[in-house]
Motif scaffolding. Structure first.
Motif, short mmCIF file in Angstrom:
data_model
loop_
_atom_site.label_atom_id
_atom_site.label_comp_id
_atom_site.label_asym_id
_atom_site.label_seq_id
_atom_site.Cartn_x
_atom_site.Cartn_y
_atom_site.Cartn_z
N GLY A 1 134.50 57.35 -14.66
CA GLY A 1 135.18 58.63 -14.92
C GLY A 1 136.52 58.27 -14.97
N ARG A 2 137.27 57.65 -14.27
CA ARG A 2 138.73 57.25 -14.06
C ARG A 2 139.13 56.37 -15.18
NH1 ARG A 2 141.46 54.87 -8.84
NH2 ARG A 2 140.60 53.09 -9.67
N GLU A 3 138.23 55.22 -15.28
CA GLU A 3 138.40 54.44 -16.47
C GLU A 3 138.53 54.97 -17.80
OE1 GLU A 3 137.27 50.37 -16.46
OE2 GLU A 3 136.44 50.59 -14.24
N LEU A 4 137.71 56.09 -18.18
CA LEU A 4 137.47 56.48 -19.47
C LEU A 4 138.69 57.63 -19.57
CD1 LEU A 4 133.76 57.40 -19.44
CD2 LEU A 4 135.16 55.84 -21.14
N SER B 1 141.74 57.51 -17.89
CA SER B 1 142.99 56.81 -18.09
C SER B 1 143.25 55.67 -19.36
CB SER B 1 143.28 56.08 -16.78
OG SER B 1 142.22 54.71 -16.52
N GLY B 2 142.12 55.44 -19.87
CA GLY B 2 141.95 54.56 -20.94
C GLY B 2 141.78 53.00 -20.53
N THR B 3 141.81 52.70 -19.29
CA THR B 3 141.59 51.36 -18.95
C THR B 3 140.44 50.74 -19.54
OG1 THR B 3 142.30 52.18 -16.76
CG2 THR B 3 141.53 50.04 -16.77
N ILE B 4 139.24 51.50 -19.87
CA ILE B 4 138.03 50.90 -20.48
C ILE B 4 138.63 50.05 -21.71
CG2 ILE B 4 137.79 52.96 -21.78
CD1 ILE B 4 134.89 52.35 -21.51
N ARG B 5 139.70 50.45 -22.45
CA ARG B 5 139.85 49.87 -23.68
C ARG B 5 140.49 48.76 -23.53
NH1 ARG B 5 139.44 53.53 -27.95
NH2 ARG B 5 139.27 55.68 -27.26
N LEU B 6 141.37 48.54 -22.45
CA LEU B 6 141.95 47.10 -22.07
C LEU B 6 140.80 46.22 -21.67
CD1 LEU B 6 144.21 45.36 -21.37
CD2 LEU B 6 144.32 46.51 -19.04
N ALA B 7 139.73 46.65 -21.21
CA ALA B 7 138.69 45.74 -20.75
C ALA B 7 138.18 45.30 -22.00
CB ALA B 7 137.70 46.25 -19.87
N TRP B 8 137.87 46.07 -23.00
CA TRP B 8 137.24 45.48 -24.10
C TRP B 8 137.79 44.89 -25.07
CZ3 TRP B 8 135.34 51.24 -25.77
CH2 TRP B 8 134.32 51.68 -24.70
N THR B 9 139.36 44.85 -24.93
CA THR B 9 140.25 43.90 -25.47
C THR B 9 140.23 42.35 -24.83
OG1 THR B 9 142.21 44.45 -24.41
CG2 THR B 9 141.70 45.80 -26.35
N GLN B 10 139.58 42.40 -23.80
CA GLN B 10 139.75 41.09 -23.00
C GLN B 10 138.29 40.11 -23.23
OE1 GLN B 10 142.54 39.91 -21.35
NE2 GLN B 10 143.52 41.80 -22.31
N GLY B 11 137.52 40.54 -24.41
CA GLY B 11 136.70 39.94 -24.62
C GLY B 11 135.32 40.48 -24.06
N VAL B 12 135.18 41.86 -23.42
CA VAL B 12 134.23 42.20 -22.53
C VAL B 12 133.63 43.24 -23.81
CG1 VAL B 12 133.39 43.52 -20.67
CG2 VAL B 12 135.20 41.91 -20.33
N SER B 13 132.22 43.15 -23.93
CA SER B 13 131.80 44.28 -24.76
C SER B 13 131.52 45.53 -23.92
CB SER B 13 130.20 43.75 -25.23
OG SER B 13 129.25 43.55 -24.36
N PRO B 14 131.24 46.64 -24.59
CA PRO B 14 130.89 47.73 -23.91
C PRO B 14 129.46 47.75 -23.10
CG PRO B 14 131.45 48.35 -26.11
CD PRO B 14 131.41 46.91 -26.24
N ALA B 15 128.71 47.14 -23.55
CA ALA B 15 127.32 46.97 -22.93
C ALA B 15 127.56 46.28 -21.56
CB ALA B 15 126.35 46.19 -23.53
N ARG B 16 128.39 45.04 -21.56
CA ARG B 16 128.58 44.39 -20.48
C ARG B 16 129.57 44.80 -19.59
NH1 ARG B 16 129.34 37.74 -21.44
NH2 ARG B 16 129.22 37.91 -19.27
N GLY C 1 126.23 59.03 -10.98
CA GLY C 1 127.68 58.97 -10.97
C GLY C 1 128.17 57.98 -12.45
N VAL C 2 127.59 57.03 -12.64
CA VAL C 2 127.86 56.16 -13.72
C VAL C 2 127.81 57.12 -14.93
CG1 VAL C 2 127.38 54.40 -15.03
CG2 VAL C 2 127.99 54.03 -12.70
N LEU C 3 126.52 57.49 -15.10
CA LEU C 3 126.14 58.45 -16.04
C LEU C 3 127.15 59.66 -16.46
CD1 LEU C 3 124.14 59.25 -18.53
CD2 LEU C 3 122.92 60.30 -16.83
N ALA C 4 127.53 60.41 -15.21
CA ALA C 4 128.15 61.50 -15.20
C ALA C 4 129.65 61.27 -15.75
CB ALA C 4 128.28 62.26 -13.74
N GLY C 5 130.18 60.02 -15.24
CA GLY C 5 131.61 59.56 -15.74
C GLY C 5 131.46 59.39 -17.30
N LEU C 6 130.69 58.71 -17.75
CA LEU C 6 130.39 58.76 -19.12
C LEU C 6 130.28 59.72 -19.89
CD1 LEU C 6 128.18 55.40 -19.27
CD2 LEU C 6 130.41 55.45 -19.84
N LEU C 7 129.73 60.85 -19.31
CA LEU C 7 129.30 62.02 -20.18
C LEU C 7 130.69 62.88 -19.91
CD1 LEU C 7 125.82 63.27 -19.04
CD2 LEU C 7 126.45 62.96 -21.16
#
Length: 333
Positions: A111-114, A116-131, A196-202
């Protein structure tokens, strides 16, 4: 309306697992340290309970039992009361851990990563959404199972140490004791992580996801707890009208048996009383019955309930991957 997630194109090769693990540790280090402190604190309480507190309480009960019916009896009552209090607190603590996992998974892990936008930083570091999602599930799942399993093992050791020694020790079928001594807390914690992970994504909001995950796990736990006596065929104990319903274990139901073999609700439970005896005679009752789970059903009930919780965890995990794939428009392979 919240815009759909867009995964930036990764120019580097997918980040290896050790790199993702370091990233996950740095991002969630406070939560990891706090969780470790909680596990160590509960574990220390359980070791204290199963060692010095059990010995002191057992010695106090020996003193009390030796008094007989003596009006003035000297025994260490404080040790008995302290044992009861610490047992209650540590048992509740073991059962609360899965809800802390669910709240953290919803509020911080995703939830917090989504939010705050931290998730996008992870994706730009060569990490796919699935990984990215796999790392948020795999590494925490291992830690969650290990920590919860350790607490359950320590709780069972503490409970076993008091068996036959402490007169007020909880029986195996006491509901909190039954749950804290088996595999259910581990499976519940893993279900809490996935929910919890699913709730954060939703929801994409940390506090909203935190509350939703905890509430959803509470609803799941209530449903499993209610259904638990019916997850395995019970045995039936039949007793005479004089003895009343007998049998020790997890009760499923009880009542009267008539001469025709019918089962009726019991208006009273003692055929030795005149009023009850005449009532039972009017109903043509020949005995009492009690459907229950004896101690031999402990592990079947534990494993079936744990299996249901793990099934929910698997379904929530699958839903999380499908949701992320739909939102990012990228393959989750």
């Amino acid at each position: 309306m919240t815009a759909a997630l867009t995964a930036p194109a990764a120019t580097d090769r997918p980040a290896p697992a050790p790199r993702q693990l370091r990233w996950l540790y740095r991002l969630h280090r406070p939560a990891l340290l706090t969780g470790t402190a909680i596990v160590l604190l509960i574990g220390a309480g359980l070791l204290w309970l199963g060692g010095p507190l059990t010995d002191a309480s057992a010695a106090a009960w020996k003193q009390y039992d030796a008094c007989g019916f003596t009006p003035s009896c000297s025994y260490d009552q404080s040790s008995i009361l302290l044992y009861k209090d610490v047992y209650t607190y540590t048992t509740v603590a073991v059962l609360v851990v899965p809800f802390l996992v669910a709240a953290w998974a919803g509020g911080s892990l995703t939830g917090r990563e989504l939010e705050s936008g931290t998730i996008r930083l992870a994706w730009t570091q060569g990490v796919s959404p699935a990984r990215w999602l796999a790392s948020r599930l795999a590494f925490p799942a291992v830690l969650t199972a290990a920590a919860t399993g350790l607490l359950v093992w320590l709780h069972r050791l503490a409970w076993t140490a008091a068996e036959g020694r402490v007169d007020t020790a909880k029986p195996w079928h006491d509901s909190p004791t039954f749950n804290a001594n088996g595999t259910v807390p581990v499976a519940l914690a893993l279900a809490g992580l996935a929910i919890g992970v699913l709730a954060g994504l939703l929801l994409r909001r940390s506090m909203t996801a935190l509350a939703t995950a905890a509430a959803a796990l509470g609803a799941l736990w209530t449903a499993v707890h209610t259904a638990l006596p019916h997850l395995w065929p019970p045995v039936t104990e039949v007793s005479s009208l004089r003895d009343g319903p007998t049998g020790v274990g997890i009760a499923v139901g009880e009542g009267l048996l008539t001469a025709d073999g019918d089962r009726l609700a019991a208006p009273c439970h003692s055929g030795t009383m005149d009023g009850c005896r005449s009532t039972l005679a009017d109903l043509d009752a020949v005995g009492f019955y009690r459907d229950l789970h004896p101690v031999g059903h402990y592990w079947p009930l534990q494993l079936v309930a744990s299996g249901l919780l793990l099934l929910v965890a698997a379904l929530a995990t699958l839903a999380a991957f499908r949701l992320l794939r739909r939102r990012t428009g990228r393959a989750a392979g």
